[in-house]
Structures are given as structure tokens and as C-alpha cells.
Write an enzyme that holds these catalytic residues in place. Sequence first.
Site, PDB file in Angstrom:
ATOM      1  N   GLY A 233       0.761  -1.244   0.000  1.00  0.00           N
ATOM      2  CA  GLY A 233       0.000   0.000   0.000  1.00  0.00           C
ATOM      3  C   GLY A 233       0.791   1.294   0.000  1.00  0.00           C
ATOM      4  N   GLY A 270       3.457  -3.632  -4.004  1.00  0.00           N
ATOM      5  CA  GLY A 270       3.348  -3.758  -5.454  1.00  0.00           C
ATOM      6  C   GLY A 270       3.728  -2.427  -6.080  1.00  0.00           C
ATOM      7  N   ARG A 271       2.813  -1.477  -5.917  1.00  0.00           N
ATOM      8  CA  ARG A 271       2.976  -0.154  -6.522  1.00  0.00           C
ATOM      9  C   ARG A 271       4.339   0.482  -6.254  1.00  0.00           C
ATOM     10  NH1 ARG A 271      -1.379   2.790  -7.775  1.00  0.00           N
ATOM     11  NH2 ARG A 271      -2.655   1.625  -6.285  1.00  0.00           N
ATOM     12  N   TYR A 311     -10.586   4.317 -11.474  1.00  0.00           N
ATOM     13  CA  TYR A 311     -10.556   4.977 -10.159  1.00  0.00           C
ATOM     14  C   TYR A 311     -10.445   6.498 -10.258  1.00  0.00           C
ATOM     15  CZ  TYR A 311      -8.020   0.502  -9.171  1.00  0.00           C
ATOM     16  OH  TYR A 311      -7.567  -0.782  -9.077  1.00  0.00           O
ATOM     17  N   CYS A 338     -15.105   3.709 -27.225  1.00  0.00           N
ATOM     18  CA  CYS A 338     -16.438   4.312 -27.143  1.00  0.00           C
ATOM     19  C   CYS A 338     -16.945   4.331 -25.707  1.00  0.00           C
ATOM     20  CB  CYS A 338     -17.402   3.531 -28.025  1.00  0.00           C
ATOM     21  SG  CYS A 338     -16.727   3.341 -29.656  1.00  0.00           S
ATOM     22  N   GLU A 339     -16.263   5.102 -24.873  1.00  0.00           N
ATOM     23  CA  GLU A 339     -16.672   5.329 -23.485  1.00  0.00           C
ATOM     24  C   GLU A 339     -16.205   6.730 -23.128  1.00  0.00           C
ATOM     25  OE1 GLU A 339     -18.272   3.227 -21.471  1.00  0.00           O
ATOM     26  OE2 GLU A 339     -17.926   1.281 -22.414  1.00  0.00           O
ATOM     27  N   TYR A 367      -0.419  -1.886 -11.939  1.00  0.00           N
ATOM     28  CA  TYR A 367      -1.832  -1.898 -12.321  1.00  0.00           C
ATOM     29  C   TYR A 367      -2.040  -1.246 -13.690  1.00  0.00           C
ATOM     30  CZ  TYR A 367      -1.782  -2.859  -7.363  1.00  0.00           C
ATOM     31  OH  TYR A 367      -1.483  -3.390  -6.146  1.00  0.00           O
TER      32      TYR A 367
HETATM   33  C1  PLP Z   1      -3.093  -5.319  -3.895  1.00  0.00           C
HETATM   34  C2  PLP Z   1      -2.557  -5.886  -2.657  1.00  0.00           C
HETATM   35  C3  PLP Z   1      -1.255  -5.565  -2.248  1.00  0.00           C
HETATM   36  C4  PLP Z   1      -0.363  -4.580  -2.969  1.00  0.00           C
HETATM   37  O1  PLP Z   1      -0.757  -3.245  -2.786  1.00  0.00           O
HETATM   38  P1  PLP Z   1       0.160  -2.038  -3.315  1.00  0.00           P
HETATM   39  O2  PLP Z   1      -0.651  -0.834  -3.034  1.00  0.00           O
HETATM   40  O3  PLP Z   1       0.346  -2.236  -4.781  1.00  0.00           O
HETATM   41  O4  PLP Z   1       1.444  -2.068  -2.575  1.00  0.00           O
HETATM   42  C5  PLP Z   1      -0.773  -6.190  -1.120  1.00  0.00           C
HETATM   43  N1  PLP Z   1      -1.518  -7.067  -0.416  1.00  0.00           N
HETATM   44  C6  PLP Z   1      -2.783  -7.390  -0.779  1.00  0.00           C
HETATM   45  C7  PLP Z   1      -3.550  -8.367   0.035  1.00  0.00           C
HETATM   46  C8  PLP Z   1      -3.335  -6.800  -1.902  1.00  0.00           C
HETATM   47  O5  PLP Z   1      -4.592  -7.103  -2.251  1.00  0.00           O
END
Ligand code: PLP
Length: 404
Positions: A233, A270-271, A311, A338-339, A367
Site C-alpha cells: 500500500g 506492489g505499486r 478509479y 467508445c466510453e 496496475y
Molecule cells: C493489492 C494488494 C497488495 C499490494 O498493494 P500495493 O498498493 O500495490 O502495494 C498487497 N496485499 C494485498 C492483500 C493486496 O490485495
Amino acid sequence: MYFKNNKFFIEKIESLKIVKKYGTPTYCYSLNKLKKNIENFQSSFKSINPLICFSVKSNNNLQILKEIKRSGMGADVVSKGEMIQALKAGISPNKIVFSGVGKNTEELKFAIEKKILLINAESKSEIIEIERLARLKKSIVNIGLRLNPNIDARTLKKISTGKHEDKFGLTEINFLNVLNNFKDSKFLNIKCLSVHIGSQITDYKPYSKMINVLDDMINKSNHVFDYIDLGGGMGVQYKKKTKSFNYKKYNSIIENFLKKHKVKIIFEPGRSIIANSAVLLTQIIYIKNTNKKSFVILDAAMNDLMRPALYGSYHGVIPLLKNNKKNKKIHDFVGPICETTDKFLSIKGFQNLKEKDFIAISDVGAYGMSLSSNYNLRPKPVEVMVDKKSTKIILRRQKLLNII
Ligand SMILES: *Cc1c(COP(=O)(O)O)cnc(C)c1O
């Protein structure tokens, strides 16, 4: 990624050369940027020695996952497909955690067979199912329980996951009930308490609250957890004015927490690992001027990059060739789909643009490609990796032949 003589460069390659070679739209990654992000993340938390499991749903490219594996990281997966992809990249099962509210029987069986580190369960029904499968296989399965800590991550509403109104995890009462019911199971080993409160979190304070809730929960539960999985996150700077996430502060909060609880920390970023390592290169097909606006119609669309449509998220737009001539109109950068939501960005004033010019949409590594689709029967873009002076395809452009 930088400008030199008004030309946009990715590492040592002029981006115009990349679009000439591979066409558009093209996802283009910088290997160096990816490596730097991994190093930064690892060094920020060095003192607590965590297991870092890359969130595969943010980017599932096999070559990128191989790079993740080389760095020593594990994987956080949310489907059988992602589990297979992580294993294919060489990531060891004992560094894989499996999250998600709706893992089906086949997915759970597969996870049990592969003996992954943890299945992070999110409901009583799921735990009953895991126990049933474990009993059938006569094995002991390591699981985590995902807590919904009822915390506002102060991010976009649509990417918040840690409040009671969100579908994720077990509420405190259900968490304690489940723990009591299953802690003596012969087939389940409840090893982990997991949380993930949302995405693109730029302030450490929601995490600080989350840690307090965890501390409380561990004390109330009277159970010994080997792992605390803090999820991912951590936010990135899609806009320059966004303040950068305070890793130091978060690390010190966790250090204090570890003084009270002897556990191994797991992260699932992830991000923060992959977002700013890539741009989406695209060409202007047409420019349509009205009294009020200039619609810049690109050959990339919401099927290639869905985040703005899904989002309302922000991605910057960069010309591949700067000209320093201003056009004061409002510019809407849109795709051909077409959106009405097929729009990347609306900004007042941009440099003069012509049809056939090239544009980069920034920070699309997370993403981006993983959320792409074939909507409007459009083939998915190619993914290219830049490593200093060289480029290589890491996923071929889809052919119409294969989707029709
Ligand atoms: C999507 C997700 C992440 C990764 O979140 P980021 O914001 O990309 O770091 C980690 N854990 C779970 C359970 C997720 O669903």
C-alpha cells in the site's frame, strides 16, 4: 527517465527510437529504475529483516518477476494463475503468500499441494474449506488470518480495503472467534496475522494506527503468531506535489512494535516497487479542436491503461519531443474507445502538439498492463525493457489473430 536536448530518454535510449522500433502503444520499463526501487525498499526496512513478497497483481510480467526473484523477494498472489506465474519465475513456494476473499477449492488445493508459505484466509467459510482439504490430504496447512482493522487509509475510496464497509478480512470479533475455533485444529497451523488497509497510502499515520490495532489484537488473542503480514500500500508520487512516503518513520514504528512481539514481518508491496519504472508510449492519431477544448486522441486507450477510467487516478503526460511552444487551451488526452471515461488526463495548457506526435503517459508500471483488457477487441500492447543502451521485448504485442 529525463530530457536531453528536448528529447525524452529512458536510461540511455532516446524514446523516439523505441517507438520507431516497436510501434505504439508500448509499455516501456527501465530495469535500472526497478532495481533502484527494490534496493530502496529493502534498505528502508533492513533493520527489521522482513520477508518482502511482491504483489503480483500489480505486475505479472514473467521477466519482471524473474528480476523480483533475483533480488531475493517472494510473491503475494491472489489467484492460481498468479501462483503459477510466480513459481514459473523461480520464486520458491516458501516465499509465496496467497491473499483474496474468494479463493476457490481448486486454487486452495493447488496452494496446499505446492506447500506455499501461507494462505491468508479472509472468512470462516474459507477456513472451513481449507481445513476440509487439509484433512483430505492428511497434511498440516499454514494459514494466516486477515484482520479488517477498521482503519481509514485516507486514500482513494475505491482502493481502500481496511474499513468495515470494505469486503476484506475478518472483523475483530470474527477474528477472535475463528482463532478460538481453529487454533487447536490438527490440520491447520495459524501462523500469521495479516492486514492490508489499502493502496497509494502516502501518510504513515494510517499505518501507525494499524500497528496499534495489531498490538491490541495480539494481546487480546493470546496466541503466538510467527508472522505479522503488514500488506503493501505504500504510495508513490504520481504528482510532483504529493509528499513522498516516510519509510524511516514507518520502519521505526515497526521497530518499536517488534520490541514487544517476537515475530517475522512480511510486506506485500506492489505499486511502490514497480509503478514509476514504466511509461506508456503512445502516438497522437487526431487532434480535434472545439471552442473550449483540444481533444488529443491517442492510440492508447482505457483497455491498455484502465486506472484513470476505473478509479479516476492521475497519470502525467509527457511529450517525447519538447518544443517549448505553449497552447493555453484545455487539453483532454483521450483514447479511441467508445466510453466517455476513456480519458487519461485533462489539463489546462500544454505544449503545441501535432497529429502523429508521440506522448508518454507516466508511472504506469503498477496496475497498468496487469489491468489491461481486450475491450473493443483491441490487442494488448507490447512490453519492452530498457537496460542501459539496450532494449528487449518482455511480452509480445498481442495479435488480432489470437483474440478473434
Ligand atoms: C493489492 C494488494 C497488495 C499490494 O498493494 P500495493 O498498493 O500495490 O502495494 C498487497 N496485499 C494485498 C492483500 C493486496 O490485495
